[in-house]
Design an enzyme around this catalytic site. Sequence first.
Site, mmCIF file in Angstrom:
data_model
loop_
_atom_site.group_PDB
_atom_site.id
_atom_site.type_symbol
_atom_site.label_atom_id
_atom_site.label_comp_id
_atom_site.label_asym_id
_atom_site.label_seq_id
_atom_site.Cartn_x
_atom_site.Cartn_y
_atom_site.Cartn_z
ATOM 1 N N GLU A 34 30.560 53.005 -1.898
ATOM 2 C CA GLU A 34 30.710 53.535 -3.256
ATOM 3 C C GLU A 34 29.844 52.781 -4.276
ATOM 4 O O GLU A 34 30.339 52.147 -5.210
ATOM 5 C CB GLU A 34 32.181 53.521 -3.678
ATOM 6 C CG GLU A 34 33.050 54.433 -2.848
ATOM 7 C CD GLU A 34 34.526 54.364 -3.193
ATOM 8 O OE1 GLU A 34 35.281 55.256 -2.776
ATOM 9 O OE2 GLU A 34 34.940 53.390 -3.880
ATOM 10 N N GLU B 253 36.254 60.071 2.536
ATOM 11 C CA GLU B 253 37.522 59.500 2.082
ATOM 12 C C GLU B 253 38.253 60.506 1.204
ATOM 13 O O GLU B 253 37.645 61.146 0.348
ATOM 14 C CB GLU B 253 37.309 58.238 1.230
ATOM 15 C CG GLU B 253 36.900 56.990 1.943
ATOM 16 C CD GLU B 253 36.841 55.796 0.992
ATOM 17 O OE1 GLU B 253 37.588 55.788 -0.019
ATOM 18 O OE2 GLU B 253 36.030 54.886 1.241
#
Length: 678
Positions: free
Chosen positions: A153, A312
Amino acid sequence: MPDTTPKGLTRLAFGGDYNPEQWPESVWQEDARLMREAGVTMVSVGIFSWALLEPEPGAHDFCWLDRILDLLHEHGIRVDLGTPTVVPPAWFYRAHPDALPVSREGVRYSFGSRGAICHSSPAYRAAAAAITTKLAERYAGHPALALWHVHNEYGVPVSACYCGICAGHFRRWLDRRYGSVDAVNQAWGTAFWGQRYTSYEQIDPPRLTPTVGNPAQQLDYRRFADDTMRENFVAERDILHRLCPGVPVTTNFMTALSQCDSVDYWAWGREVDLVTNDHYLITDGRRTHVNLAMAADLSRSVAGGAPWLLLEHSTSGVNWQPRNPAKRPGEMARNSLGHVARGSEGAMFFQWRQSRRGAEKFHSSMLPHAGTESRVWREVVRLGADLDSLAALRGTRTVPDVAMLWDWQSWWAQSLEWRPTEDHDARERADSFYESLYDRHLTVDFAHPEADLSAYPLVVVPALYLATEAAGRNLRAYVENGGTLVVSYFSGIVDEHDAVHPGAHPGALRDVLGLTVEEWSPLGAGESVRITGPGGATLPTDVWTEFVVACGAETVWTYADGPAAGGPAVTRHRLGQGTAWYVSTRLDAASLDTILGAACEDAGIAPRGDLPRDVEVVRRSGDSGTYVFAFNHTARDTKVPLEALGTELLSGERAAGHLAVPAGSVRVVRLDDRRLLP
């Protein structure tokens, strides 16, 4: 061309982040057994494990990771192997404290969280390359390896650092971009407020200033920060390509979350082998399934329409919002299959086993604290079986209806200080336009303003403050060649340097819209006005009004009151073979439907009156056939019409003429060779 499909994965991806280092080794065998029971096909491993893999500088311990990968391979589970470069070890920061980032206010962050990285730091770059090289050399031939997962991320929680190292790096970046200090002065408009530079050494990052700083400098610094993170990704990716050919390399995006608006994913999408995304429901009272659809459509668009992967999401509640409700029964399946319908090649979660310690111990997981007797676990097992039944759709593509323009760099520019009103929110406009299209049961592709738009009958522009001359020419050509365009207010205003386009607003879009805007007149807090249209209809608006002068466009809706009373509010301009609409005020999603309905008529898009609100129908199509996904987000059973015979894949039942979709459920039909019913 690099491989884009996880190596050796023959079914849809199903699993999640697996962090065995948080648990004693005695638990690992149980984990592998339960993964088999749940139908797990792939897990992400090693993302936060640098301190264990290199406990001291240059001293590596891969034995525990060897055992984990071997165990997973024995149980037929593929591995998405992380490079752990999102969290360097404590010893690294002790040796290189200047690798910790500095805020715009001059505060250096401390070790103890994640993502605290100065991406310009030579020490960090060297260390990241070294650990990535070691991992690639050791695991390139491991039979469980399916995918490389670089970092984690990017941009969360820190994207830009303002330290001295970054200052030097920024100056070199400016020289590559502009070639001279004079060119920088010109681009930044430094004649304003006497900010002219005579050498690169005088230029610093846009740190805290007594009042508003130079907006063009701030915009370039956001570009620099994004480029710098991407440089580091590319460095790791190239090591992995060189040492481990044939295994695709990715990093997990967060495309539609406002928390990660510091990353230009159009640029990043060109660098990864496989686009992957993380998505979490924002439970602030809005319809969460609409935001989910938007995130999935955007991820697919960043992938150029190709299949991508949800890497995710959560089985139930998260832990980082002000309020974190659990998902209701059936919601996890709707969420997961919603991403699959819109192009994902599976559904992965954070995380496999719920943590007992640390900041995310209350974040839900596939195997929750309550264990295998829980509702969450039963739904996980059911979802694994459902995904297994959908394996045949791998490689098919989602079928879009319309396009929406989306540009992260325009958002960066618009978010800077001293704009006409703080109540105008570009993301809110995008959300509202998307919601209105969603409620018309249209599947949306997102596109860069300079992309080829010829495939779409309708293109919507909810917020494009920064529009290059090339973007303006592109939209004009799109309309002239028969397209239908809808543009919202405060678009086309500045160029790539945040300089106002010469002449009247809306600058780059004047010609295609057939109008000018003499002035903006934002409304006060809580103020609203009305606009009137065909047949005397009225719509409420707020936040923004404009003094519009039609220059070829026809007035369709007029301001009934407020500062611009009597003037054009919504216009329609016929240009070449197409039509361009302009909406000069803020309408909510429901009111936008009236305008978009008229634009859909121009575009030849038929209404879907046979589908109720919050019943979602999406198609994937390819060599293996056409698949119709139907989602019922309501509390009432419904029926969805089908144009062909088919088989419902989650139950095996035949479907003809219509498809029954119980309340809160999902159905997936494979149509029979597209044979129409008589």
